[in-house]
Design a protein around this motif. Structure first.
Motif, PDB file in Angstrom:
ATOM      1  N   MET A   1      39.573  43.378  46.390  1.00  9.68           N
ATOM      2  CA  MET A   1      40.299  43.949  45.529  1.00  9.68           C
ATOM      3  C   MET A   1      39.558  45.162  44.861  1.00  9.68           C
ATOM      4  SD  MET A   1      42.549  41.186  43.633  1.00  9.68           S
ATOM      5  CE  MET A   1      44.194  40.390  44.291  1.00  9.68           C
ATOM      6  N   ASP A   2      38.393  44.844  44.313  1.00  9.18           N
ATOM      7  CA  ASP A   2      37.655  45.973  43.700  1.00  9.18           C
ATOM      8  C   ASP A   2      37.281  47.137  44.680  1.00  9.18           C
ATOM      9  OD1 ASP A   2      37.873  44.530  41.373  1.00  9.18           O
ATOM     10  OD2 ASP A   2      35.688  43.690  41.390  1.00  9.18           O
ATOM     11  N   ASN A   3      37.141  46.583  45.920  1.00  7.00           N
ATOM     12  CA  ASN A   3      36.802  47.577  46.897  1.00  7.00           C
ATOM     13  C   ASN A   3      37.743  48.619  47.192  1.00  7.00           C
ATOM     14  OD1 ASN A   3      37.147  47.952  50.200  1.00  7.00           O
ATOM     15  ND2 ASN A   3      35.352  48.359  49.571  1.00  7.00           N
ATOM     16  N   MET A   4      39.182  47.934  47.175  1.00 12.60           N
ATOM     17  CA  MET A   4      40.368  48.823  47.289  1.00 12.60           C
ATOM     18  C   MET A   4      40.829  49.729  46.192  1.00 12.60           C
ATOM     19  SD  MET A   4      42.099  48.714  50.029  1.00 12.60           S
ATOM     20  CE  MET A   4      41.068  48.278  51.522  1.00 12.60           C
ATOM     21  N   SER A   5      40.275  49.113  44.977  1.00 11.12           N
ATOM     22  CA  SER A   5      40.620  49.812  43.561  1.00 11.12           C
ATOM     23  C   SER A   5      39.436  51.058  43.602  1.00 11.12           C
ATOM     24  CB  SER A   5      40.330  48.962  42.532  1.00 11.12           C
ATOM     25  OG  SER A   5      41.188  47.965  42.504  1.00 11.12           O
ATOM     26  N   ALA A   6      38.362  50.756  44.025  1.00 10.58           N
ATOM     27  CA  ALA A   6      37.399  51.931  44.333  1.00 10.58           C
ATOM     28  C   ALA A   6      37.852  52.806  45.333  1.00 10.58           C
ATOM     29  CB  ALA A   6      36.151  51.339  44.485  1.00 10.58           C
TER      30      ALA A   6
END
Ligand code: HEC
Length: 143
Positions: free
Chosen positions: A31-36
């Protein structure tokens, strides 16, 4: 200007809310990857709309960051981890080759933009091309 500030606060709040209560660290990492990725798209979108001043180096940096994160996407999603908060569809792991191809497509588009964005007018097409790759994957693999 006031509206812009409000909008940013609102988007940041949404991102935080989406991650709240995620138990599985593997799911949190993807999810953090997508948010970045989304953060960097937002940087380009703000410049495209004139909310921030166009700067070629920053725009190319944002595009390169998207490409780098897109490479990580494939690795981060390899494990079919689940979490009640996850929006990932099980089809990802039934069609992992296709999922990977969609991540590769985003990487390719973003990498090309990181070499080609020269003027503000380039950002309109850039946003459209990037948006198409997000949509193509989300349509099949995100709830
Ligand atoms: C290869 C597939 C793929 C591509 C390409 C892709 N996404 Fe995603 N995205 C996903 C999946 C799957 C999820 C759900 C992950 C989960 O909840 O476990 C997701 C979730 C998200 C989220 C929510 C993250 C969170 O905090 O829960 C955002 C924001 C997002 N994507 C933005 C983007 C943007 C912007 C692009 C294009 C520039 C993009 N994505 C491209 C597959 C993709």
């Amino acid at each position: 200007m006031k509206r812009v500030i409000f909008m940013c606060t609102c988007l940041a709040a949404t991102a935080v809310a989406a991650h709240q209560g995620v138990q599985n660290p593997t799911v949190k990492a993807r999810m953090d990857n997508m948010s970045a990725i989304a953060e960097n798209v937002k940087t380009l979108g703000s410049m495209a709309k004139g909310q921030t001043t166009f700067d070629q180096a920053s725009a190319r940096d944002a595009a390169l960051a998207i490409a780098t994160h897109a490479v990580e996407t494939t690795t981060l999603f390899q494990d079919p981890a689940t979490d009640p908060k996850s929006e990932a569809r099980a089809e990802i792991w039934e069609n992992f080759e296709d999922f990977t191809a969609k991540a590769d497509e985003l990487e390719m588009v973003a990498r090309q933009l990181s070499n080609s964005i020269s003027v503000k007018a380039d950002l309109g097409v850039a946003m459209k091309d990037l948006g198409a790759t997000c949509k193509s994957c989300h349509a099949d693999y995100r709830k």
